[in-house]
Write a protein that holds these residues in place. Structure first.
Motif, short mmCIF file in Angstrom:
data_model
loop_
_atom_site.label_atom_id
_atom_site.label_comp_id
_atom_site.label_asym_id
_atom_site.label_seq_id
_atom_site.Cartn_x
_atom_site.Cartn_y
_atom_site.Cartn_z
N VAL A 108 62.31 6.31 -21.63
CA VAL A 108 62.38 7.15 -21.24
C VAL A 108 61.25 8.24 -22.35
O VAL A 108 61.07 9.07 -21.93
CB VAL A 108 63.58 7.84 -21.33
CG1 VAL A 108 63.31 9.29 -21.19
CG2 VAL A 108 63.87 7.60 -19.79
N LYS A 110 59.00 6.39 -24.16
CA LYS A 110 57.98 5.96 -24.27
C LYS A 110 57.31 7.45 -23.67
O LYS A 110 56.30 7.40 -23.50
CB LYS A 110 57.91 4.75 -24.50
CG LYS A 110 58.14 3.80 -25.65
CD LYS A 110 57.82 2.61 -25.09
CE LYS A 110 58.08 1.83 -27.02
NZ LYS A 110 58.15 0.31 -25.85
N ALA A 111 58.05 7.25 -21.88
CA ALA A 111 57.76 8.34 -20.98
C ALA A 111 57.28 9.51 -21.15
O ALA A 111 55.88 10.11 -21.56
CB ALA A 111 58.51 8.36 -20.21
N ARG A 112 58.61 9.87 -22.37
CA ARG A 112 58.26 12.14 -22.51
C ARG A 112 56.81 11.57 -23.52
O ARG A 112 56.52 12.81 -23.68
CB ARG A 112 59.85 11.65 -22.64
CG ARG A 112 61.04 12.11 -22.43
CD ARG A 112 60.83 13.37 -21.14
NE ARG A 112 62.22 12.88 -20.40
CZ ARG A 112 63.00 14.23 -20.87
NH1 ARG A 112 63.00 14.73 -22.08
NH2 ARG A 112 63.97 14.00 -19.64
N ARG A 114 54.04 9.78 -23.74
CA ARG A 114 53.20 9.69 -23.69
C ARG A 114 52.91 11.29 -22.87
O ARG A 114 51.11 11.08 -22.32
CB ARG A 114 52.92 8.79 -22.50
CG ARG A 114 53.29 7.07 -23.15
CD ARG A 114 52.69 5.87 -22.07
NE ARG A 114 53.50 5.87 -21.07
CZ ARG A 114 55.26 5.42 -20.89
NH1 ARG A 114 55.05 4.76 -21.69
NH2 ARG A 114 55.76 4.87 -20.08
#
Length: 222
Positions: A108, A110-112, A114
């Motif tokens: 999560v 890393k997704a935030r 990105r």
């Protein structure tokens, strides 16, 4: 290469995030208190900042406020064990771009990050205006003409979300994601409640109707 700054007094947590991002090819600088974090941002350019709230010397809110007052618009992801809705609202009010509660999933996080990098750091005007309604993000002031208007942190955050997209329709889902949390599981009609609060504070006393309901879609301010 992406250059990130991690500001966190928890040495173990900061080092874990640093190693995780370095393994993905990022350049990562770590600061362990608020004053050092603020100094580093003024000395070097970063693509994204991860900022803890509870730190010695200067807490994350004050660091963030200083950055925005200096018109440094680098995307900021707040990382904190404080999971209260008012904590999150306050961070967004001060100019945070996202908020993640500790402990968090690496996936999560890393997704935030990105998502923040995709948005970039567009310059934000010092004062946002719609007609004679103004919102000053740095000072957290709202005025209708010369009349100051007092709002709760949540009301302020909803208004800021609308006014940053002035003239366009903002859906309930977008407001929830911006002001609450993408994992919010409560009644989405809470948005209607807060829009009602705002109308009573920024419109009705002045005889105007700046917030429009677009039935089945969302809300527009203009």
């Amino acid at each position: 290469m992406v250059h990130a700054l991690v500001v966190d007094d928890d040495i173990r947590a900061a080092e874990t995030v640093r190693r995780m991002l370095v393994s993905d090819g990022w350049a990562v600088t770590v600061a362990f208190d608020g004053p050092e974090g603020l100094w580093r941002v003024t000395e070097e350019t970063y693509d994204v900042i991860m900022l803890d709230i509870m730190m010695p010397g200067m807490n994350g809110y004050r660091v963030l406020q200083n950055l925005r007052e200096r018109e440094i618009w680098t995307p900021v992801l707040m990382l904190s064990a404080k999971d209260g809705e008012y904590d999150q609202a306050e961070a967004l009010d001060y100019g945070a771009d996202d908020y993640l509660v500790k402990p968090f999933s690496v996936v999560v996080l890393k997704a935030r990050l990105r998502a923040l990098l995709r948005r970039g750091a567009p310059e934000r005007p010092a004062t946002l205006r719609v007609g004679d309604l103004s919102l000053d993000p740095a000072e957290h002031l709202v005025r209708r003409g010369d009349t100051p208007i007092t709002l709760t942190p949540r009301e302020y955050a909803v208004l800021e979300c609308l006014i940053r997209h002035a003239g366009t329709v903002v859906s309930k889902a977008d407001i929830l994601h911006s002001v609450w949390d993408e994992n919010y599981e409560g009644d989405p009609n809470i948005i209607e409640v807060y829009v009602g609060y705002l109308r009573k504070r920024i419109d009705q006393p002045f005889g105007v109707h700046s917030i429009e309901t677009v039935r089945g879609v969302g809300y527009r301010i203009g």
